[in-house]
Design an enzyme around this catalytic site. Structure first.
Site, short mmCIF file in Angstrom:
data_model
loop_
_atom_site.label_atom_id
_atom_site.label_comp_id
_atom_site.label_asym_id
_atom_site.label_seq_id
_atom_site.Cartn_x
_atom_site.Cartn_y
_atom_site.Cartn_z
N TYR A 160 0.86 -1.42 -0.11
CA TYR A 160 -0.02 0.06 -0.01
C TYR A 160 0.65 1.34 0.04
O TYR A 160 0.39 2.24 -0.20
CB TYR A 160 -1.09 0.09 1.22
N LYS B 215 -13.36 0.97 3.92
CA LYS B 215 -12.41 2.03 3.48
C LYS B 215 -13.01 3.34 3.28
O LYS B 215 -14.08 3.20 2.37
CB LYS B 215 -11.14 1.60 2.51
#
Length: 245
Positions: free
Chosen positions: A37, A213
C-alpha cells in the site's frame, strides 16, 4: 481482533494519515495496512499522533508475494515505518508463485516466535492452500483475509474457515455489493440507516471481520456507527440470499 476495522488500501500520503486519524477519532481500534500500500509510515504517524494507547489498537500489515525470501527484512521495514515494536497480525498478502508458500510460512512462524508479530495469517488463500501450510508446518493461519460481502456469501466458504479454526476477514465489502439492491435498501429503511451500515452489521452479526475504507470523515464516522441496531434472523437470511443470485 476487533470485528470492525479500517482499511487503508489506495490511501496514500497525507490522505492516508488524515483518514487513519479520523478513523481512530471515530472509534476504530483496528487498522489494516500492507507493504504494497505504500502508506505504513503515514499509518504509523497517525497512530502516534492520535494519542490512543498502542495496546488499544490492533494493527495488521502484509507481505507482498514478490518479497518471498525477504521476510525478515520486510517485517523489519514495516515495523520501522509503523514505529512499532511488533504488529498484531502479519499476513501473506497473496500466495507466492512456484509453490513457495510453505517456505514463506515457516519464516512467518519464526517472526511470530521472535515477537515481531503477535499472530500470523494469510490473505487470498483457498482452503487447500491453508491445509498445505498446516500439514507441512503444524501451524494453522489465524486469519484468511479475502474479498467478501453479501453478494459473495457462500456457506461452504464460511464452513471451510470455521472447520479449520481460521477467522474469515472480508475486504472490499462495498465494492463487492450492490448497495442499491432492494433487499439492502429495504432493511436500511426499516432501521433508519444507510445500506452500507447494513452490510457492515451483517458481517459483524456473522462474526466476520470487515475492513471498510473511506477517505471522507463523515463516511468514516458513519461506518463506525453500527451498534444502534440489530438485524433480525429474517433480515440476515434475506441478505445471505444475495450470494445465491
Amino acid at each position: 481482533m476487533p470485528l470492525l476495522g479500517f482499511g487503508t488500501w489506495q490511501l496514500r500520503g497525507e490522505s492516508a494519515y488524515q483518514a487513519v486519524r479520523d478513523a481512530l477519532e471515530a472509534g476504530y481500534r483496528h487498522i489494516d495496512t500492507a507493504t504494497m500500500y505504500g502508506n505504513e509510515a503515514e499509518v504509523g504517524r497517525a497512530l502516534k499522533d492520535s494519542g490512543v494507547p498502542r495496546d488499544e489498537v490492533f494493527v495488521t500489515t502484509k507481505l507482498p508475494p514478490e518479497r518471498a525470501g525477504q521476510e525478515r527484512a520486510t517485517i523489519e521495514a514495516s515495523l520501522r515505518a509503523l514505529g512499532l515494536a511488533a504488529v498484531d497480525l502479519w499476513l501473506i498478502h497473496w500466495p507466492p508463485s512456484r509453490g513457495r508458500s510453505v517456505r514463506v510460512w515457516r519464516e512467518f512462524v519464526q517472526a511470530r516466535d521472535q515477537g515481531l508479530t503477535r499472530a500470523i495469517g494469510v490473505s487470498n488463500f483457498g482452503a487447500d492452500e491453508i491445509d498445505e501450510l498446516s500439514a507441512e508446518t503444524g501451524e494453522r493461519p489465524a486469519v484468511n483475509q479475502i474479498r467478501f460481502g453479501p453478494s459473495l456469501y457462500d456457506p461452504a466458504i464460511v464452513a471451510a474457515h470455521r472447520e479449520r479454526g481460521v477467522v474469515l476477514e472480508g475486504y472490499s465489502p462495498f465494492k463487492t455489493t450492490n448497495l442499491h439492491d432492494p433487499v439492502l435498501t429495504g432493511v436500511a429503511a426499516t432501521h433508519g440507516v444507510d445500506p452500507a451500515r447494513v452490510v457492515l452489521r451483517w458481517h459483524i452479526q456473522h462474526e466476520f471481520v470487515v475492513i471498510p475504507k473511506s477517505a471522507t470523515p463523515e463516511r468514516i464516522a458513519r461506518n463506525a456507527d453500527i451498534d444502534g441496531f440489530v438485524l433480525t434472523p429474517a433480515e440476515m437470511e434475506a441478505i445471505n440470499s444475495l450470494g445465491r443470485r
